[in-house]
Every structure is written in C-alpha cells, then in structure tokens.
Write an enzyme that holds these catalytic residues in place. Structure first.
Site, PDB file in Angstrom:
ATOM      1  N   LYS A 169      43.719  48.610  43.972  1.00 54.54           N
ATOM      2  CA  LYS A 169      43.690  47.812  42.739  1.00 54.54           C
ATOM      3  C   LYS A 169      42.968  46.485  42.979  1.00 54.54           C
ATOM      4  O   LYS A 169      43.490  45.602  43.656  1.00 54.54           O
ATOM      5  CB  LYS A 169      45.109  47.502  42.240  1.00 54.54           C
ATOM      6  CG  LYS A 169      45.074  46.915  40.827  1.00 54.54           C
ATOM      7  CD  LYS A 169      46.343  46.237  40.401  1.00 54.54           C
ATOM      8  CE  LYS A 169      46.299  44.742  40.568  1.00 54.54           C
ATOM      9  NZ  LYS A 169      45.262  44.036  39.798  1.00 54.54           N
ATOM     10  N   GLU A 244      48.691  39.088  53.067  1.00 51.35           N
ATOM     11  CA  GLU A 244      47.769  37.998  53.436  1.00 51.35           C
ATOM     12  C   GLU A 244      47.750  37.028  52.276  1.00 51.35           C
ATOM     13  O   GLU A 244      47.234  37.330  51.206  1.00 51.35           O
ATOM     14  CB  GLU A 244      46.395  38.574  53.724  1.00 51.35           C
ATOM     15  CG  GLU A 244      46.445  39.458  54.949  1.00 51.35           C
ATOM     16  CD  GLU A 244      45.108  40.042  55.304  1.00 51.35           C
ATOM     17  OE1 GLU A 244      44.102  39.399  55.030  1.00 51.35           O
ATOM     18  OE2 GLU A 244      45.104  41.149  55.850  1.00 51.35           O
ATOM     19  N   CYS A 278      41.121  31.419  50.922  1.00 47.43           N
ATOM     20  CA  CYS A 278      42.493  31.251  51.418  1.00 47.43           C
ATOM     21  C   CYS A 278      42.533  30.369  52.656  1.00 47.43           C
ATOM     22  O   CYS A 278      43.459  29.587  52.839  1.00 47.43           O
ATOM     23  CB  CYS A 278      43.096  32.610  51.730  1.00 47.43           C
ATOM     24  SG  CYS A 278      42.050  33.591  52.803  1.00 47.43           S
TER      25      CYS A 278
HETATM   26  P1  NAD Z   1      47.226  36.655  42.807  1.00 49.28           P
HETATM   27  O1  NAD Z   1      48.349  36.701  43.747  1.00 49.28           O
HETATM   28  O2  NAD Z   1      47.462  36.113  41.441  1.00 49.28           O
HETATM   29  O3  NAD Z   1      46.609  38.094  42.577  1.00 49.28           O
HETATM   30  C1  NAD Z   1      46.166  38.912  43.635  1.00 49.28           C
HETATM   31  C2  NAD Z   1      46.257  40.356  43.216  1.00 49.28           C
HETATM   32  O4  NAD Z   1      47.623  40.685  43.010  1.00 49.28           O
HETATM   33  C3  NAD Z   1      45.545  40.693  41.915  1.00 49.28           C
HETATM   34  O5  NAD Z   1      44.972  41.972  42.024  1.00 49.28           O
HETATM   35  C4  NAD Z   1      46.675  40.690  40.909  1.00 49.28           C
HETATM   36  O6  NAD Z   1      46.421  41.494  39.787  1.00 49.28           O
HETATM   37  C5  NAD Z   1      47.812  41.257  41.740  1.00 49.28           C
HETATM   38  N1  NAD Z   1      49.158  40.904  41.266  1.00 49.28           N
HETATM   39  C6  NAD Z   1      49.541  39.833  40.535  1.00 49.28           C
HETATM   40  N2  NAD Z   1      50.866  39.878  40.303  1.00 49.28           N
HETATM   41  C7  NAD Z   1      51.346  40.999  40.900  1.00 49.28           C
HETATM   42  C8  NAD Z   1      52.629  41.583  41.025  1.00 49.28           C
HETATM   43  N3  NAD Z   1      53.702  41.023  40.480  1.00 49.28           N
HETATM   44  N4  NAD Z   1      52.750  42.728  41.723  1.00 49.28           N
HETATM   45  C9  NAD Z   1      51.674  43.289  42.312  1.00 49.28           C
HETATM   46  N5  NAD Z   1      50.431  42.788  42.218  1.00 49.28           N
HETATM   47  C10 NAD Z   1      50.257  41.648  41.522  1.00 49.28           C
HETATM   48  O7  NAD Z   1      46.067  35.861  43.540  1.00 49.28           O
HETATM   49  P2  NAD Z   1      44.644  35.460  42.977  1.00 49.28           P
HETATM   50  O8  NAD Z   1      44.802  34.299  42.058  1.00 49.28           O
HETATM   51  O9  NAD Z   1      43.924  36.668  42.487  1.00 49.28           O
HETATM   52  O10 NAD Z   1      43.946  35.003  44.353  1.00 49.28           O
HETATM   53  C11 NAD Z   1      44.128  33.775  44.902  1.00 49.28           C
HETATM   54  C12 NAD Z   1      45.154  33.805  46.005  1.00 49.28           C
HETATM   55  O11 NAD Z   1      44.823  34.763  46.994  1.00 49.28           O
HETATM   56  C13 NAD Z   1      45.234  32.487  46.756  1.00 49.28           C
HETATM   57  O12 NAD Z   1      46.565  32.108  46.927  1.00 49.28           O
HETATM   58  C14 NAD Z   1      44.593  32.797  48.090  1.00 49.28           C
HETATM   59  O13 NAD Z   1      45.004  31.966  49.130  1.00 49.28           O
HETATM   60  C15 NAD Z   1      44.973  34.202  48.290  1.00 49.28           C
HETATM   61  N6  NAD Z   1      44.088  34.848  49.268  1.00 49.28           N
HETATM   62  C16 NAD Z   1      44.540  35.082  50.527  1.00 49.28           C
HETATM   63  C17 NAD Z   1      43.703  35.656  51.488  1.00 49.28           C
HETATM   64  C18 NAD Z   1      44.168  35.900  52.897  1.00 49.28           C
HETATM   65  O14 NAD Z   1      43.508  36.654  53.597  1.00 49.28           O
HETATM   66  N7  NAD Z   1      45.244  35.314  53.357  1.00 49.28           N
HETATM   67  C19 NAD Z   1      42.396  35.994  51.134  1.00 49.28           C
HETATM   68  C20 NAD Z   1      41.966  35.742  49.836  1.00 49.28           C
HETATM   69  C21 NAD Z   1      42.818  35.167  48.909  1.00 49.28           C
END
Ligand code: NAD
Length: 485
Positions: A169, A244, A278
């Site tokens: 997804k 992550e 991130c």
């Molecule tokens: P997000 O957590 O809002 O969404 C990430 C994904 O999770 C999306 O596909 C979203 O649709 C899905 N999602 C949202 N709610 C969910 C739920 N309740 N259950 C299952 N899936 C769900 O994050 P974002 O705004 O898309 O991305 C930014 C975040 O990602 C930042 O906090 C960043 O630090 C983090 N990030 C971490 C890494 C890493 O490797 N540590 C890499 C890239 C981004």
C-alpha cells in the site's frame, strides 16, 4: 490496483485525484480502495503463498525475476523519475537518484538471496543441528509519500527475494510510481497473486493490512503516531512487525570541523527533499565558539537555495507535498516565535514568480532555542531547521539525545577520536562522520527509541522478512528409553 495479476478498480468504484504539489494540477486519477479490496488482495496473497508458487522457486529463479525488474526500472528511469517529480514535487535530480537506487536495491537482494546463509552447530548429542531461514508468509507493506518509489522498493525487493507474497500500500497521495513498478512486476512475469498493489487511505486499507489475521508480517514506514496504531492492530495475530518511523535528528558541528564542508552538509541535511526526510538533520548543534559565524554563513547560503517546480532543471528545492502539510510546517514558524526562538531566515510561503498555485516554502532557520521547545522536540518534516548551541562534548551528547526519537545523527570534527566517542554515545541507528545522508543498500536502516523497531536494507532488512527455524537431525536412530515400559 493490481490484485491476482489483474488491473482492477476499487470495488466501490471510488477514485482519488492525484495532485502535482508544484501547481495544484490533477495529474492522475487513482483507484481508491477500501477494506474489501484489501481483504481480497490479502486472500489472494495468502493462497499464492500457501501454494508455494513463489516460495518453492529456487532462490536463483526468484533472483532472475528481480534482476529483470532492476533492468526495466533503468530502461524506464527517465519516465519514472519524471512521474515521481510530478507526484511528489521533489526536483528531478533527486527522483533520478531514487530510481537508480531502487534498481540497485532490487539487484542487491537478487544477489544476496543466492549467497550462503543459515548456521550449523556442534552439539553434545550425535545430532546435526542447523538453522535455516524461511519466508515469513504474507507481508503487508505500507509506505509514506516522501520517497514513494524508493520506500516501497526497500520493502518489496527483500520481501520477494525471501520468498514471501506481498500486499503493498503506497501513500494514498503518491501512488503513481508504484503503479509503474507493478507494471514492471507484471511484465517480468512474477506469478499471479505474489505481488499485489492496493491503494487507499491508511485508516481503512492500511489498518486492514495491520489487523487481518491472514497477514503474517507488517512492515511499515511512516509517522510515529501511525506506527503506534499499527502496533496495536497487529496484536490480532501477533504479527511480526517492522516499523521505520519519524525522527528529529541532531547534526553536531564542533569548532574544529572543516567549516565549509560542515556548512554545506548542514544545508543538505535539512533541505534535501524539502526537509521531508525521516533522517533529516533537523536540529543543528553548534559549538559555542563558532555558533554566530556558522549561522551567518548558513543563513546566507540557505537564502540562495533556488526553490521552484521540481521539473525545472534549475530547481534545488521543490514544493511541500500538500497544502495541509505546508500549513502544518508554517504553523511551526508561529510556534517558534511564540516560544521565544529567533527566526534567522525564511518562515514564509513562496508565491511569486508563478509559484502561487503550489506549496512552496522558504528554507527556514530558527536559533536561540532551548531544548524543550516544541520546534526542537517535534518532527516538523519540512525545510525548517532548529539550531542549538553547545558548550562541550558532554553537552553536545546530552542535547543530541534529548528527544524521544533516535533515528539518525551526524558529527563534524577533525578529531577522529572525538568523532567516534560522540557517535558511540548517540542513541540512534544511522550515523555519519563528516557527512550527512549517504545511505547504502548494504547497510541497515532504522532507529532507536520511538524511531522504530527493526531494520530495513542490508542483510538485517532481509532477515526481517524471514522466520528462523532450527532443525535437529538425529544421527543415531535408536529408541531413547526414557520410559521403562
Ligand atoms: P503516515 O504515518 O501518515 O502515513 C504513512 C503510511 O501509513 C501511508 O501509506 C498511510 O496511508 C498509512 N497509514 C496512515 N494511517 C494508518 C493506519 N491507522 N493504519 C495503517 N496505515 C496507516 O506518514 P506520512 O505523513 O505519509 O509520512 C511522513 C512520516 O513518515 C514522517 O513521520 C517520517 O519521519 C516517516 N518516515 C520514516 C522513514 C524511516 O525510514 N524511518 C522514512 C520515510 C518517512
């Protein structure tokens, strides 16, 4: 969406308009899946896994598919990089790098899977004891929008290499390059049901992947709050989980560092991908004696960063992903001012010169912060740098570790021993000395503390998609006689 080897619409018929964040134009209309679509994909992936159509292939046979995926990604690199820039906004020079890295990641895991693995033991009994790794089963893979293709590939390549079946997804706002990747998976002939793509919101599709008892493993990249919710949902069948998550990573510059190199990397650490990284170096820790001079030079250079559409070859920094996200990042400018920090440069939306329909923001720097300010503690995920001042090595380490996160960190100094001392004290999973951001497919990616659980990439990332089995083979086959009769 791609389920059981077929391209399908959402069962509800719902769609979502996908917007170019540089100009607000609609670039695509994507299927918007729901719980029922996720359930179908999971069912198909379950059957495909249980049939052995993929896991029973020899590693070399699986690898040959993955090598072909890498080749096709390279053949279509310009097209895919361009689409990623339109969908995510980041400059073409970054999306070209992402596509090249995605191809390299497929090759890395295709190569790895045919190399020796497992362990054997010499035990007390006449036994041959060994350990083998096996695929974990059906893997739900969920990624964010900041590196839409690359974050997906970091999971898809090792998961498939290890013999799992997947339901992937992407973020609902950036599905375009995932669709291209799945076209490639189809072209190279990955068996039906092995790789499935479901689009849609996290609260429905994502949550179903985390909760459904037919999913054996959930691998998630995204925000820490979402990670917490996924962890809870995954209790349904005690899924294996890899998370992550977010960060607020320190970039520490000592007075004895190579000045211009440190300035250069400090900019790269926070403004690459508009700060939507991130591992961004979103906190810059400066030793007292160079603080003012460094800040002055940094601000001067930050103001020269060319902000514009990612498709313009002159652009050095693109738009933020959406209006809502831009407003969130801008709200931290007000928060920073209210908290009493000093705005050194930036802080505004950029609208002149044809940028008014996009979500552009000036590279922003705040100084004179204190460790407990929200702008120092919270992940802002934009071109927003919080500068902290430190007295000595111990102070630097204390400030660096003073957040709930532990994803990454860098140190700049010409004293090798000091660099190593500081790095060893950093409670973070990814660290750099005299540089910031380089990432390698060979090395584990992930965080300490609330930045996550487990590691992606490298052999560590491969292991996350396997179960470990011990096998004990009796070499002296005769009754044990434990019970007399
Ligand atoms: P997000 O957590 O809002 O969404 C990430 C994904 O999770 C999306 O596909 C979203 O649709 C899905 N999602 C949202 N709610 C969910 C739920 N309740 N259950 C299952 N899936 C769900 O994050 P974002 O705004 O898309 O991305 C930014 C975040 O990602 C930042 O906090 C960043 O630090 C983090 N990030 C971490 C890494 C890493 O490797 N540590 C890499 C890239 C981004």
């Amino acid at each position: 969406m791609f389920i059981n080897g077929e391209w399908v619409q959402a069962q509800s018929g719902k769609t979502r308009e996908i917007m170019n964040p540089a100009n607000g134009q609609i670039i695509a209309v994507a299927a918007e899946g729901d719980v029922v679509d996720a359930q179908n994909a999971i069912e198909v992936a379950r059957q495909a896994f249980d049939s052995g159509v993929w896991s029973d292939l020899s590693p070399a046979a699986r690898a040959s598919f993955l090598f072909k995926v890498a080749d096709k990604l390279e053949e279509r690199a310009e097209e895919i990089a361009h689409l990623e820039t339109l969908d995510n906004g980041k400059p073409l020079r970054e999306t070209r790098f992402d596509v090249a890295d995605a191809a390299a990641c497929f090759r890395y895991y295709a190569g790895l899977v045919t190399k020796p693995d497992g362990q054997t033991y010499h035990v007390a009994d006449p036994m041959q004891a060994m350990v083998v790794r096996e695929p974990v089963g059906v893997c739900g893979l969920i990624v964010p929008w900041n590196y839409p293709l690359l974050m997906g590939v970091w999971k898809i390549a090792p998961a498939l290499a290890a013999g799992n079946t997947i339901v992937f997804k992407p973020s609902e706002v950036t599905p375009v390059t995932s669709i291209k990747l799945f076209e490639i998976l189809q072209e190279v002939g990955i068996p039906k049901g092995v790789a499935n793509l479901v689009m849609g919101p996290g609260a429905t599709v994502g949550n179903e992947l985390a909760e459904n008892v037919n999913v054996d493993k959930i691998s998630f990249t995204g925000g820490t709050a979402t990670g917490r919710s996924i962890m809870k949902a995954a209790t349904s069948n005690i899924k294996k989980i890899s998370l992550e998550l977010g960060g607020k990573s320190p970039n520490i510059v000592f007075a004895d560092a190579d000045f211009e190199t440190a300035v250069d990397y400090a900019l790269f650490a926070i403004y690459a991908n508009q700060g939507q990284v991130c591992a961004a170096g979103s906190r810059l820790l400066l030793e007292e004696s160079i603080h003012d001079r460094f800040l002055e030079r940094l601000a001067e250079r930050a103001q020269h960063i060319r902000v514009g559409p990612g498709t313009d070859p002159q652009t050095e920094m693109g738009p933020l992903i959406s209006q809502a996200h831009m407003e969130k990042v801008l709200s931290y400018v007000e928060i920073g001012k209210q908290e009493g920090a000093r705005l050194v440069c930036g802080g505004n939306r950029l609208q002149d010169g044809g940028l008014d329909q996009g979500f552009f923001m000036e590279p922003t720097i705040f100084a004179d912060t204190t460790p407990d300010m929200r702008i120092v503690q919270e992940e802002i995920f934009g071109p927003f740098l919080a500068v902290q001042k430190f007295k000595d090595e111990a102070d630097a380490i204390r400030l660096a570790n003073h957040t709930v996160y532990g994803l990454a960190g860098g140190v700049f100094t010409s004293d090798g021993a000091k660099a190593m001392r500081v790095i060893k004290k950093l409670r973070a999973g990814i660290t750099w000395v005299n540089c910031y951001h380089p990432t390698y497919n060979e090395a584990p990616w992930g965080g300490y503390k609330q930045s996550g659980i487990g590691r992606g990439l490298g052999t560590f990332g491969f292991d996350e998609f396997t179960e470990v089995k011990q096998i004990n083979i009796n070499l002296q086959v005769e009754p044990i006689g434990w019970f007399e009769k």
